[in-house]
Motif scaffolding. Structure first.
Motif, PDB file in Angstrom:
ATOM      1  N   VAL A  17       0.838  -1.201   0.000  1.00 14.33           N
ATOM      2  CA  VAL A  17       0.000   0.000   0.000  1.00 14.33           C
ATOM      3  C   VAL A  17       0.873   1.251   0.000  1.00 14.33           C
ATOM      4  CG1 VAL A  17      -1.694   1.313   1.330  1.00 14.33           C
ATOM      5  CG2 VAL A  17      -1.972  -1.156   1.049  1.00 14.33           C
TER       6      VAL A  17
ATOM      7  N   THR B 173      -2.748   7.396  -5.893  1.00 13.72           N
ATOM      8  CA  THR B 173      -3.821   6.839  -5.070  1.00 13.72           C
ATOM      9  C   THR B 173      -5.090   6.571  -5.857  1.00 13.72           C
ATOM     10  OG1 THR B 173      -4.590   9.059  -4.462  1.00 13.72           O
ATOM     11  CG2 THR B 173      -2.966   7.999  -2.998  1.00 13.72           C
TER      12      THR B 173
ATOM     13  N   LEU C  16      -8.317  -3.104   3.583  1.00 12.80           N
ATOM     14  CA  LEU C  16      -8.722  -2.011   2.699  1.00 12.80           C
ATOM     15  C   LEU C  16     -10.026  -2.365   1.996  1.00 12.80           C
ATOM     16  CD1 LEU C  16      -5.674  -1.321   3.215  1.00 12.80           C
ATOM     17  CD2 LEU C  16      -5.761  -0.132   1.014  1.00 12.80           C
TER      18      LEU C  16
ATOM     19  N   LEU D 211      -4.989   1.322  -4.305  1.00 14.16           N
ATOM     20  CA  LEU D 211      -4.483   0.896  -2.996  1.00 14.16           C
ATOM     21  C   LEU D 211      -5.099  -0.431  -2.586  1.00 14.16           C
ATOM     22  CD1 LEU D 211      -4.567   4.291  -1.048  1.00 14.16           C
ATOM     23  CD2 LEU D 211      -2.700   3.298  -2.375  1.00 14.16           C
ATOM     24  N   GLY D 212      -6.423  -0.588  -2.813  1.00 16.32           N
ATOM     25  CA  GLY D 212      -7.080  -1.846  -2.509  1.00 16.32           C
ATOM     26  C   GLY D 212      -6.531  -2.989  -3.346  1.00 16.32           C
TER      27      GLY D 212
ATOM     28  N   ALA E 273      -3.180  -4.012  -1.985  1.00 12.61           N
ATOM     29  CA  ALA E 273      -3.373  -4.769  -0.752  1.00 12.61           C
ATOM     30  C   ALA E 273      -3.872  -6.181  -1.036  1.00 12.61           C
ATOM     31  CB  ALA E 273      -4.358  -4.039   0.155  1.00 12.61           C
TER      32      ALA E 273
END
Length: 450
Positions: free
Chosen positions: A90, A98, A300, A329-330, A333
Motif C-alpha cells: 500500500v 492513489t 482495505l 491501494l485496494g 493490498a
C-alpha cells in the motif's frame, strides 16, 4: 491528545493480553463522548474501546490495553491488521498514485487482481472479474449480471441470510432488526427459501433439505422466472450456519439444470477463512458467480464478482463499475494478501485454528447445557446458546457471555437471526499461545454467567 498511548502496529507489536484499566478505559470513554456528539447513532459500536494499533492477534487501545482479537474487524483482517506485505504494498502504491479511476485511465493492479481471482475461484472454465468497494455492492452487481444474462427478474435468497445494507441487499437479507426495520419498501422480485440448518432441522439431511428448498422455489417462484439463487456457503450474520453435507451440491445441480445462475456470497467465508480459499470448495461446488470482499485486501475496501465468462460478458459496456471500484491501494493490498496466504500457509493455519477452537468449545458444550451447538469450519466458529434441554434461543445469555468476555479483554461478536450466537473470527496471524489464552478467557466468561 498528548496523552494518547503511542504504539506502532506491524511485526514489532507485542502479542500479549494486557489490561491496565477497566474496559472501556477512561480515554476510550472520553473519545466515545466525542463520537456520540459527532457520529450518527445508527452506526452502532460493539465494543467502545478506541484502537491505536493492531496486528497479529491483538488490538491495542488508547488506554494501553492489549485486547485479544476474536473478531478480525468482522472477518476482514484475516492476514492481520498490519501484515507487513500489505503495508509495504500500500505504501509503495500510494507513492505512485492513489487514484485515477479504472474507467478513465486503467492500471495494471486491477487487471492483476482480476487475473488472480479468475485463477483462485473454483472451476477451470473461462472467467471474468469486476471490482467494487463493499460486499453489498458486489452482491447487488452479481444480481444485475445474472438478470442481464438470463433475461429473468426473480431472485431467491435463504432463511437467516445476510447480504448487506443497500436496498436490494436488504431485500435479500432475512433479519429485520436492525437491518431492515423502517427502511422499506425494498426491491421487488426477491423470494426466500428454507436453508439447511442442522441444529434446527430435526435430523433432515442435506439432500432432503435441498429438495425442500427446491420445492418452495419451483412452486412459489418458478424456475422460468428465476435469474439467480444467492447463498452464503456458510452463513455469517445469520449464525455461522454450516448447511448439512449435500445441500449445496444438490442446490447447485438443480440451478444448472434450470438455467438459474448460482451465486456464492463468499464475503465472510472466503479468502482462507474456513481453511479453503472459498468455503464452497469444501463440497466441491463450482458456483457460476463468486462474490468476494472482507478478507480480500487485508483491511482495505475492495470487493469483487468473479464468474463464468459467458455470464459476466452479458452486461453491456459502461453498465458495471463505479468511481472507486478497484481502487489502486485496494488492489495492491489484495495482491499482497494473496501472496501472504500462500507464503504463510494460511489455509493450513485456518484449519489448525479451527481444530483447536472446536475441540475446546466442544468440551465447554459438554459441561454446559446452555450451549446447544458448536459449529464452523476453520477460523469461522460459533457457539449457539439455548435454554437448557431445548433448542429455544437464549439471546440474553449470549449477550451476557459476550459482555463478560469483552470486560476481560477479548473481542468477540454475536450474531444469528435470534441474537443467540457468539461468533469467533480470529485472524490467521494469531499465535497459538494467544489463541489458547483467548479460549481460556471465553471459558471464564461462560463460567461467570452460569
Amino acid at each position: 491528545m498528548a496523552d494518547v498511548v503511542e504504539v506502532r502496529g506491524g511485526p514489532g507489536l507485542r502479542q500479549e493480553h494486557r489490561l491496565v484499566t477497566e474496559i472501556p478505559g477512561p480515554r476510550s470513554r472520553e473519545w466515545d463522548a466525542r463520537r456520540a456528539a459527532a457520529v450518527a447513532p445508527g452506526v452502532a459500536t460493539t465494543m467502545p474501546v478506541y484502537a491505536v494499533a493492531a496486528g497479529g492477534g491483538v488490538v491495542v487501545d488508547v488506554d494501553g490495553n492489549s485486547l485479544i482479537d476474536f473478531g478480525s474487524g468482522i472477518a476482514v483482517t484475516t492476514v492481520g491488521a498490519s501484515a507487513p506485505g500489505v503495508v509495504d504494498a500500500v505504501r509503495e502504491q500510494a507513492e505512485r498514485f492513489t487514484h485515477t479511476c479504472f474507467m478513465v485511465t486503467p492500471y495494471d493492479g486491477y487487471v492483476r487482481v482480476a487475473e488472480a481471482l479468475n485463477e483462485l475461484t473454483p472451476g477451470r472454465h473461462p472467467k471474468r472479474t469486476v471490482l467494487f468497494n463493499s460486499g453489498a455492492e458486489a452482491v447487488e452487481n452479481a444480481v444485475k449480471i445474472a438478470r442481464a444474462f438470463t433475461g429473468r427478474t426473480a431472485v431467491v435468497a435463504f432463511d437467516h441470510a445476510y447480504h448487506g445494507r443497500t436496498n436490494l441487499t436488504m431485500a435479500l437479507t432475512a433479519k429485520n432488526v436492525p437491518y431492515k426495520s423502517g427502511f422499506g419498501p425494498f426491491a421487488p422480485e426477491v423470494y426466500r427459501a428454507p436453508l439447511s440448518y442442522p441444529f434446527r432441522d430435526g435430523g433432515l439431511d442435506g439432500p432432503a433439505a435441498a429438495a425442500r428448498a427446491i420445492e418452495v422455489i419451483e412452486s412459489q417462484v418458478g424456475a422460468e422466472n428465476l435469474a439467480a439463487v444467492v447463498i452464503e456457503p456458510i452463513q455469517g450474520e445469520g449464525g455461522f450456519i454450516v448447511p448439512a453435507p449435500g445441500f449445496l451440491p444438490r442446490l447447485a445441480e438443480w440451478a444448472a439444470s434450470a438455467g438459474v445462475v448460482f451465486v456464492a456470497d463468499e464475503v465472510q467465508s472466503g479468502f482462507a477463512r474456513t481453511g479453503r480459499m472459498f468455503a464452497c470448495e469444501h463440497e466441491g461446488v463450482v458456483p457460476d458467480l463468486v462474490v468476494s470482499a472482507k478478507g480480500i485486501a487485508g483491511g482495505l475496501p475492495l470487493s469483487a464478482v468473479t464468474g463464468r465468462a459467458a455470464i459476466m460478458d452479458a452486461p453491456g459496456p459502461g453498465s458495471l463499475g463505479g468511481t472507486y471500484g478497484g481502487n489502486p491501494l485496494g488492489c495492491a493490498a489484495a495482491l499482497a494478501t494473496i501472496d501472504a496466504i500462500a507464503a504463510d500457509n494460511l489455509l493450513d493455519r485456518a484449519r489448525a485454528i479451527g481444530t483447536t477452537m472446536l475441540d475446546r468449545l466442544g468440551r465447554l458444550r459438554d459441561d454446559d447445557p446452555r450451549i446447544g451447538d458448536v459449529r464452523g469450519r476453520g477460523a469461522m466458529v460459533a457457539v449457539e446458546l439455548v435454554e437448557p434441554g431445548t433448542t429455544t434461543p437464549d439471546a440474553a445469555v449470549a449477550g451476557r457471555i459476550a459482555a463478560a468476555a469483552r470486560a476481560r479483554g477479548l473481542i468477540v461478536l454475536t450474531c444469528g437471526t435470534f441474537g443467540n450466537v457468539v461468533r469467533l473470527l480470529p485472524p490467521l496471524s494469531m499465535p497459538d499461545i494467544l489463541l489458547a489464552e483467548g479460549l481460556d478467557v471465553l471459558g471464564d466468561a461462560v463460567a461467570a454467567t452460569r
